[in-house]
Write an enzyme that holds these catalytic residues in place. Sequence first.
Site, PDB file in Angstrom:
ATOM      1  N   ASP A  20       9.426 -12.920 -12.124  1.00  0.00           N
ATOM      2  CA  ASP A  20      11.030 -13.086 -12.590  1.00  0.00           C
ATOM      3  C   ASP A  20      11.867 -13.117 -11.206  1.00  0.00           C
ATOM      4  OD1 ASP A  20      12.937 -13.492 -14.100  1.00  0.00           O
ATOM      5  OD2 ASP A  20      13.457 -11.415 -14.341  1.00  0.00           O
ATOM      6  N   LEU A  74     -12.141 -14.888  -9.485  1.00  0.00           N
ATOM      7  CA  LEU A  74     -10.786 -14.067  -9.796  1.00  0.00           C
ATOM      8  C   LEU A  74     -10.728 -14.683 -11.156  1.00  0.00           C
ATOM      9  CD1 LEU A  74      -8.215 -12.673  -9.370  1.00  0.00           C
ATOM     10  CD2 LEU A  74      -7.247 -14.838  -8.681  1.00  0.00           C
ATOM     11  N   ARG A 134      16.417 -21.760 -23.196  1.00  0.00           N
ATOM     12  CA  ARG A 134      17.113 -22.381 -21.939  1.00  0.00           C
ATOM     13  C   ARG A 134      17.368 -23.854 -22.209  1.00  0.00           C
ATOM     14  NH1 ARG A 134      14.542 -19.228 -16.709  1.00  0.00           N
ATOM     15  NH2 ARG A 134      14.475 -17.168 -17.929  1.00  0.00           N
ATOM     16  N   HIS A 155      12.077 -22.526  -9.217  1.00  0.00           N
ATOM     17  CA  HIS A 155      10.955 -22.492  -9.854  1.00  0.00           C
ATOM     18  C   HIS A 155      10.152 -23.257  -8.966  1.00  0.00           C
ATOM     19  CE1 HIS A 155      12.842 -20.909 -13.325  1.00  0.00           C
ATOM     20  NE2 HIS A 155      13.461 -22.362 -13.607  1.00  0.00           N
TER      21      HIS A 155
HETATM   22  C1  IPE Z   1      10.355 -13.319 -18.419  1.00  0.00           C
HETATM   23  O1  IPE Z   1      11.349 -13.308 -17.668  1.00  0.00           O
HETATM   24  C2  IPE Z   1       9.495 -14.487 -18.696  1.00  0.00           C
HETATM   25  C3  IPE Z   1       8.808 -14.956 -17.621  1.00  0.00           C
HETATM   26  C4  IPE Z   1       8.750 -14.504 -16.367  1.00  0.00           C
HETATM   27  C5  IPE Z   1       8.135 -16.345 -17.890  1.00  0.00           C
HETATM   28  P1  IPE Z   1      12.917 -13.808 -18.386  1.00  0.00           P
HETATM   29  O2  IPE Z   1      13.723 -13.959 -17.221  1.00  0.00           O
HETATM   30  O3  IPE Z   1      12.799 -14.918 -19.338  1.00  0.00           O
HETATM   31  O4  IPE Z   1      13.042 -12.447 -19.122  1.00  0.00           O
HETATM   32  P2  IPE Z   1      14.556 -11.794 -19.370  1.00  0.00           P
HETATM   33  O5  IPE Z   1      15.271 -12.994 -20.345  1.00  0.00           O
HETATM   34  O6  IPE Z   1      15.352 -11.607 -18.260  1.00  0.00           O
HETATM   35  O7  IPE Z   1      14.131 -10.739 -20.300  1.00  0.00           O
HETATM   36  C1  IPE Z   2      11.360 -16.631 -13.891  1.00  0.00           C
HETATM   37  O1  IPE Z   2      12.444 -16.686 -13.285  1.00  0.00           O
HETATM   38  C2  IPE Z   2      10.657 -17.868 -14.320  1.00  0.00           C
HETATM   39  C3  IPE Z   2      10.562 -17.965 -15.900  1.00  0.00           C
HETATM   40  C4  IPE Z   2      11.244 -17.400 -16.693  1.00  0.00           C
HETATM   41  C5  IPE Z   2      10.274 -19.293 -16.159  1.00  0.00           C
HETATM   42  P1  IPE Z   2      13.964 -16.950 -13.980  1.00  0.00           P
HETATM   43  O2  IPE Z   2      14.138 -18.292 -14.333  1.00  0.00           O
HETATM   44  O3  IPE Z   2      14.018 -15.921 -15.085  1.00  0.00           O
HETATM   45  O4  IPE Z   2      14.774 -16.401 -12.694  1.00  0.00           O
HETATM   46  P2  IPE Z   2      16.372 -15.540 -13.234  1.00  0.00           P
HETATM   47  O5  IPE Z   2      15.907 -14.391 -13.877  1.00  0.00           O
HETATM   48  O6  IPE Z   2      17.320 -16.468 -13.835  1.00  0.00           O
HETATM   49  O7  IPE Z   2      16.847 -15.245 -11.786  1.00  0.00           O
HETATM   50 MG    MG Z   3      14.769 -14.409 -15.425  1.00  0.00          MG
END
Ligand code: IPE
Ligand code: IPE
Ligand code: MG
Length: 256
Positions: A24, A135, A75, A41
């Site tokens: 995250d 792995l 999203r 990303h």
């Molecule tokens: C969890 O992250 C999902 C992934 C890392 C794929 P999110 O960014 O979607 O989670 P929330 O919305 O902060 O709980």
């Molecule tokens: C995690 O990073 C990747 C996915 C959930 C696909 P985020 O896109 O949730 O990044 P933040 O949480 O907005 O910083």
């Molecule tokens: Mg996130």
Amino acid sequence: MFRKKVELDTTSLKIPEHVAIIMDGNGRWAKQRHLPRQAGHRAGVENLRRIIDACIEFNIRILTIYAFSTENWQRPQTEVRGLMRIFARVLNQEVYELHEQGVCIYHLGDLHGVETHLQEKVRDAMELTKNNTRLILNVAFNYGGRAEILHAVRQMMADNVHPEDVTEKLFSHYLFTADLRDPDLLIRTSGESRISNFLIWQAAYSELYFSPVYWPDFGREELYEALQDYSHRDRRFGKLSAEEDEVEEEEEVASD
Ligand code: IPE
Ligand code: IPE
Ligand code: MG
């Protein structure tokens, strides 16, 4: 950014067999640099390569990563499309090298609802790498813990499983992770302290590790720190720790 590879001694560490990671913070990493989220990303995927190499180096046997949740469809369409493009590119460009490294790729989640060309690439990657043992890399993609549990319940009902036969062992068998060992260590990056619907059954006794570092910056040394922290944990599973158990036995003998 290039970072000099420092020697990291793992001999005194307890290495978890199965590490799961909620990757995250890509969006916030990009925002901090005034870049579009998509750049975050992309940086996240580059970091995944580093973490896979580090897992191999540290002798971790199973790595499970949360790549896209069932909730992430909510999203904006442009971000979802951008993420799908990245997944397709990774599957085109990285699978062969992962295969050479001895990585077995496995998908967790529901492939229905994912574009057909992506479904095919995921299936091809699993087929190509299925006999690799260095792995096991589980990729949770279009994955949600609650959806996984419902999927298992539906499958059991379709198989006419008798209520008395529903044990924890049988139920685990019906999950996407099937008979795979539960995660020993569950890491979440970016400072959030929640599970976000990841492995909610399997993580019942996982050690949790929350790091403030955004995923694109969570490299080999940060993983090493998490392993050091894990090495000091006392996993009791509801029992007493080994030393306490001995003292208790002695006290009981003394009081008899
Ligand atoms: C969890 O992250 C999902 C992934 C890392 C794929 P999110 O960014 O979607 O989670 P929330 O919305 O902060 O709980
Ligand atoms: C995690 O990073 C990747 C996915 C959930 C696909 P985020 O896109 O949730 O990044 P933040 O949480 O907005 O910083
Ligand atoms: Mg996130």
